[in-house]
Design a protein around this motif. Structure first.
Motif, short mmCIF file in Angstrom:
data_model
loop_
_atom_site.label_atom_id
_atom_site.label_comp_id
_atom_site.label_asym_id
_atom_site.label_seq_id
_atom_site.Cartn_x
_atom_site.Cartn_y
_atom_site.Cartn_z
N ARG A 52 0.84 -1.21 0.00
CA ARG A 52 0.00 0.00 0.00
C ARG A 52 0.87 1.26 0.00
O ARG A 52 0.62 2.21 -0.75
CB ARG A 52 -0.92 -0.02 1.22
CG ARG A 52 -1.81 1.16 1.34
CD ARG A 52 -2.80 0.95 2.51
NE ARG A 52 -3.55 2.15 2.73
CZ ARG A 52 -3.42 2.93 3.80
NH1 ARG A 52 -2.59 2.60 4.77
NH2 ARG A 52 -4.13 4.02 3.92
N TYR A 64 1.27 4.13 -2.81
CA TYR A 64 0.99 5.50 -2.40
C TYR A 64 2.14 6.43 -2.81
O TYR A 64 1.92 7.52 -3.30
CB TYR A 64 0.78 5.54 -0.88
CG TYR A 64 0.51 6.91 -0.31
CD1 TYR A 64 -0.78 7.41 -0.26
CD2 TYR A 64 1.55 7.69 0.18
CE1 TYR A 64 -1.04 8.67 0.27
CE2 TYR A 64 1.30 8.94 0.71
CZ TYR A 64 0.01 9.43 0.75
OH TYR A 64 -0.23 10.67 1.28
N ASN A 65 3.36 5.97 -2.59
CA ASN A 65 4.54 6.80 -2.85
C ASN A 65 4.93 6.89 -4.32
O ASN A 65 5.47 7.90 -4.75
CB ASN A 65 5.74 6.26 -2.06
CG ASN A 65 5.71 6.64 -0.61
OD1 ASN A 65 6.20 7.69 -0.23
ND2 ASN A 65 5.12 5.80 0.22
N PRO A 108 1.43 5.99 4.50
CA PRO A 108 0.14 6.71 4.41
C PRO A 108 -0.51 6.83 5.78
O PRO A 108 -0.69 5.84 6.49
CB PRO A 108 -0.70 5.82 3.48
CG PRO A 108 0.27 4.93 2.78
CD PRO A 108 1.45 4.77 3.69
N CYS A 146 1.27 11.65 4.85
CA CYS A 146 1.96 10.42 5.25
C CYS A 146 2.92 10.78 6.36
O CYS A 146 3.16 11.94 6.64
CB CYS A 146 2.65 9.77 4.06
SG CYS A 146 3.95 10.75 3.31
#
Length: 154
Positions: free
Chosen positions: A83, A87-88, A144, A151
């Protein structure tokens, strides 16, 4: 059956083969000092406004974050790593979205190598590009946050 000398040779051969297998599939010496992550734990960090950010990250027994993940790991910690990588890096050219399936397979390893290569080239040349999760990845990853669109770092 076997004479004692043959039994001894057989036993020594079995021990040597077992040692070779452990060396081949076991964690590296750096990883061996810490346990394999077996799930997730919650980190809580202050934000710039007097509040806090909290995020789930890989952990061992939910409170030890000095743990590792490698190909073959399968637990919720792997899912949080997947995840966070998505996200990054989802907006980066060449990034292939990972299935957040809790399974550290070849795609997760390739994704982690992608991230490590980017961090190595843009942030810190000492980052190892090994496709494994450990303290270096934990410390540089932007996790996150659960309670905001931001984050947080470990």
């Amino acid at each position: 059956m076997f004479k004692s000398g043959a039994r001894r040779v057989f036993a020594v051969t079995a021990v040597v083969l077992a040692s070779a297998v452990v060396q081949w599939v076991g964690p590296s010496a750096a990883h061996a000092a810490n346990p394999q992550c077996d799930g997730t734990g919650l980190i809580i960090r202050p934000d710039d406004y007097g509040g806090t950010h909290s995020a789930w990250i890989p952990g061992y027994r939910s409170s030890n974050f000095n743990c590792w993940l490698l190909r073959g790991s399968h637990n919720s910690g792997v899912g949080q790593l997947q995840r966070a990588l998505n996200y990054n890096f989802s907006y980066f050219d060449g990034w292939v979205m990972l299935s957040e399936d809790n399974d550290f397979g070849p795609n997760t390893e390739a994704g982690l190598r992608f991230a490590q290569r980017w961090w190595h080239d843009h942030l810190d040349a000492t980052i190892k590009i090994d496709g494994g999760y450990g303290s270096q990845t934990r410390n540089i990853m932007c996790w996150p946050a659960m309670n905001s669109g931001n984050c947080t770092h470990y």
